[in-house]
Design a protein around this motif. Structure first.
Motif, short mmCIF file in Angstrom:
data_model
loop_
_atom_site.label_atom_id
_atom_site.label_comp_id
_atom_site.label_asym_id
_atom_site.label_seq_id
_atom_site.Cartn_x
_atom_site.Cartn_y
_atom_site.Cartn_z
N LEU A 70 62.46 21.91 30.20
CA LEU A 70 61.28 22.70 30.54
C LEU A 70 61.77 23.94 31.29
N LEU A 81 58.75 24.77 26.61
CA LEU A 81 59.47 23.54 26.26
C LEU A 81 60.54 23.90 25.23
N CYS A 105 57.01 15.73 21.55
CA CYS A 105 57.28 16.98 22.30
C CYS A 105 55.98 17.76 22.48
N ALA A 109 54.41 18.89 25.90
CA ALA A 109 54.12 20.32 26.14
C ALA A 109 52.66 20.51 26.57
N CYS A 114 52.61 23.71 28.86
CA CYS A 114 53.58 24.72 28.41
C CYS A 114 52.89 25.74 27.52
#
Ligand SMILES: CC(C)(COP(=O)(O)OP(=O)(O)OC[C@H]1O[C@@H](n2cnc3c(N)ncnc32)[C@H](O)[C@@H]1OP(=O)(O)O)[C@@H](O)C(=O)NCCC(=O)NCCS
Length: 150
Positions: A70, A81, A105, A109, A114
């Motif tokens: 991160l 990410l 993922c 995120a 993110c």
């Protein structure tokens, strides 16, 4: 595919993680001190809050992994990410494992708020490029590297 579990890696997964990284053509340790250094780096990924290794497991065997960092960016309030490694074992490719690792993922995120997911993929990895395109990534940049030391 049945019997697939996605979970965070743990220290007991070390050897299977290293084996998968070799399938990604990552270097094998040449000395015992290099082996110790690789092991330390993997444990760092497991311990630090801004790094993760997620594995895909089938019948207690690890068949894929994705590593995650991160990253704070200077001009963003949100994190990026970044995926340094994604690999599925040679005998389990094309079965949806890579897609499910990327999905995990995406979930991370979203949870960490993110602003994007980013990765690099070598020019020679034509199959991987097709895979990324298929699952919704855009090719958005060229990557430049300068080798400093072998
Ligand atoms: C690239 C890689 C991670 C993909 O994982 P995978 O488990 O084989 O891929 P999946 O089975 O999850 O495929 C997901 C989708 O992409 C498609 N796809 C996968 N490879 C493809 C290819 N070469 N060409 C076209 N489509 C492809 C699949 O058909 C599937 O489509 P669907 O969702 O419509 O069914 C895996 O093949 C691998 O480890 N390759 C070697 C290492 C590597 O290159 N890693 C990436 C480093 S940047």
């Amino acid at each position: 595919m049945k019997n697939i579990k996605i979970r965070k890696a743990s220290k007991k997964d070390l050897d299977e993680i290293l084996n998968l990284l070799y399938q990604l053509q990552r270097p094998r340790p040449k000395t015992s001190s290099e082996h110790t250094a690789f092991r330390k780096r993997i444990f760092q990924y497991l311990d630090e809050n801004d790094k993760k290794i997620i594995v895909s497991e089938c019948n207690s065997k690890i068949i894929g992994l994705v590593s995650i960092m991160l990253l704070p960016r200077l001009n963003r309030t949100k994190l990026e990410l970044y995926i340094p490694e994604l690999v599925v074992s040679e005998d389990h490719r094309g079965l949806g494992v890579g897609k499910s690792l990327i999905k995990s993922c995406v979930n991370i995120a979203k949870k960490k708020k993110c602003f994007r997911i980013r990765l690099e993929s070598g020019n020679q990895r034509k199959d991987a490029h097709q895979f990324y395109k298929k699952i919704g990534f855009e090719q958005s940049a060229l990557s430049y590297t300068m080798t400093i030391e072998q």
